[in-house]
Design a protein around this motif. Structure first.
Motif, PDB file in Angstrom:
ATOM      1  N   TYR A 223      41.804  16.297  59.967  1.00 26.69           N
ATOM      2  CA  TYR A 223      41.722  16.827  58.606  1.00 26.69           C
ATOM      3  C   TYR A 223      41.909  18.346  58.515  1.00 26.69           C
TER       4      TYR A 223
ATOM      5  N   HIS B 170      45.493  19.188  58.305  1.00 30.75           N
ATOM      6  CA  HIS B 170      46.035  18.709  57.029  1.00 30.75           C
ATOM      7  C   HIS B 170      45.720  19.704  55.917  1.00 30.75           C
TER       8      HIS B 170
ATOM      9  N   TRP C 289      34.965  15.845  55.524  1.00 27.44           N
ATOM     10  CA  TRP C 289      35.717  16.868  54.799  1.00 27.44           C
ATOM     11  C   TRP C 289      34.846  17.837  54.002  1.00 27.44           C
TER      12      TRP C 289
ATOM     13  N   TYR D 160      47.142  13.550  59.755  1.00 26.41           N
ATOM     14  CA  TYR D 160      46.009  12.972  59.026  1.00 26.41           C
ATOM     15  C   TYR D 160      46.481  11.901  58.046  1.00 26.41           C
TER      16      TYR D 160
END
Length: 439
Positions: free
Chosen positions: A9, A12, A101, A161
């Motif tokens: 992540y 990304h 996240w 991702y």
């Protein structure tokens, strides 16, 4: 899987920040503001349609059910999530954000939709990307082309991702396809097959990336057949299913066709289309023109029609005369990602422009040259569509079509085989076949 997503992540997010920095600079904006959107109320009713999140919102974070929330990004600063968690005893209130996240965002929780206004930057200096259902009457999306064009063009290139989520969507979808095939073999109705699919995928209709196509017999000739007959036919001769699944808002799009008992001639045709499809998948390489691949597919499928005795003309004549288009009337495929028909398929450059479709092929959804990182579908088909076949009968070349052979196959409807394929720097990655292999 969450460990893998957690590791992928940050890169990304860094990619999205870089793209957005460039897009905002081109448009002369200081901030990106993206509403998740809100449910749309049915006409003359107090019920809402199922909520569909703004794809620009879910590109940044894996929230697909957060109506009334907002994403704010200012270059050089930490992204901000304004999360609506209303006081409500009529509905299930969204849980506070958690997961791999959340540490990458400044998260502000608001209790009323209108309270989000105080958390948004000056809108005169913001690119606000959304539709007319932003969620607040005082805020109107401006969707500046300079920003949209840049973001949509680069959205074709998936981060590692995103690819991991698409692999998961494929795994879920193939579980559903296996269950659907079993239900077909057991004599279920179209509705019964679809219910078996949903149970295996573990998703509701509203959570799927598109409405499932479940067609028995002649219904396979209706390209977007979504009727779901409640009663099973006396003889299930053939079965076409085009159905996908979602993973944190990313889609799979899978089609398979099966022959029933005592349908060996139809199975032979399925096998030929399947072999052709896999040959097209092998051409998903960097530098390949997708329109040229589409036209190549027409020539190969015309050869299949000739091989199986439907036409007597050459493949070249079948393509030039439009005969191949009567049997294969749609495009070879499209880009796929957060949307099943992903954006930017015709875009000439990151600054905009359009790459035209090849003449005579109006339904192609992708005209770009393939590059590493793109994900596309490859979905050739051969169908026996009464309306299109009737148009051929008055043509000069009608005598080169074996109408008795064609008529014998109308009862099967049609064939489509579809895989989701990643274009890489070398061999293509077939998300769909890999997922089926895992089963």
């Amino acid at each position: 899987m969450n460990d893998a997503l957690a590791a992928l992540y940050p890169q990304h997010l860094a990619t999205l920040r870089e793209r957005t920095d460039t897009a905002l600079a081109r448009g002369g904006f200081e901030h990106l503001v993206v509403p998740a959107g809100r449910p749309i109320t049915k006409f003359l009713d107090d019920q809402d349609y199922p909520f569909i999140v703004n794809p620009h919102f879910k590109h940044w974070l894996p929230l697909v059910d957060a109506p009334g929330s907002w994403l704010v990004y200012t270059p050089g600063e930490k992204p901000k999530l304004v999360f609506l968690q209303p006081r409500d005893y009529w509905h299930v209130v969204p849980e506070a954000p958690t997961g791999y996240w959340v540490d990458h965002f400044d998260i502000v929780v608001v209790r009323k939709a209108a309270d989000a206004i105080a958390e948004l930057p000056g809108l005169a200096r913001s690119a606000v990307i959304g539709d007319q259902h932003c969620g607040l009457q005082d805020i109107v999306a401006n969707n500046p082309p300079e920003v949209i064009d840049h973001l949509h063009y680069h959205r074709a290139f998936k981060t590692p991702y995103e690819l991991e989520l698409m692999r998961e969507a494929s795994r879920r979808g193939t579980r559903g396809h296996r269950a659907a095939e079993r239900a077909f073999r057991e004599g279920a109705s179209e509705l019964g097959i679809h219910q078996a699919y949903l149970a295996a995928v573990g998703q509701l209709d509203a959570e799927l990336p598109y409405a499932s196509i479940v067609g028995l017999n002649e219904h396979g000739a209706v390209l977007h057949y979504t009727n779901f007959d409640r009663s099973a036919p006396a003889d299930s001769r053939s079965f076409l299913i085009d159905a996908g699944a979602s993973a944190s808002g990313y889609a799979s799009d899978i089609t398979r066709t099966y022959a029933g008992k005592n349908a060996g001639e139809f199975q032979a045709l399925i096998d030929s289309v399947d072999a052709a499809e896999q040959s097209f998948v092998a051409r998903v390489r960097a530098g390949q023109s997708y329109p040229e691949l589409h036209v190549h597919a027409h020539h190969v499928l015309a050869g299949v029609l000739r091989e199986h005795g439907f036409i007597r003309m050459s493949a070249e004549s079948a393509v030039e005369s439009g005969v191949s288009s009567a049997f294969f009337p749609h495009g070879l495929g499209h880009g796929i990602g957060m949307q099943v028909h992903d954006v930017g398929g015709f875009q000439a450059a990151e600054t905009g422009g359009t790459i035209a479709k090849p003449e005579g092929h109006p339904y192609l959804r992708l005209t770009r040259k393939l590059e590493a990182g793109m994900v596309v579908t490859i979905e050739p088909g051969i169908y026996f569509i009464d309306m299109l076949l009737a148009e051929l009968k008055d043509k000069p070349f009608s005598g080169d079509i074996d109408w008795a052979r064609v008529d014998a196959f109308r009862k099967y409807g049609g064939i489509r085989i579809e895989d989701d394929v990643v274009c890489t720097a070398s061999e293509p990655e077939n998300l769909t076949r890999d997922a089926f292999a895992l089963l």
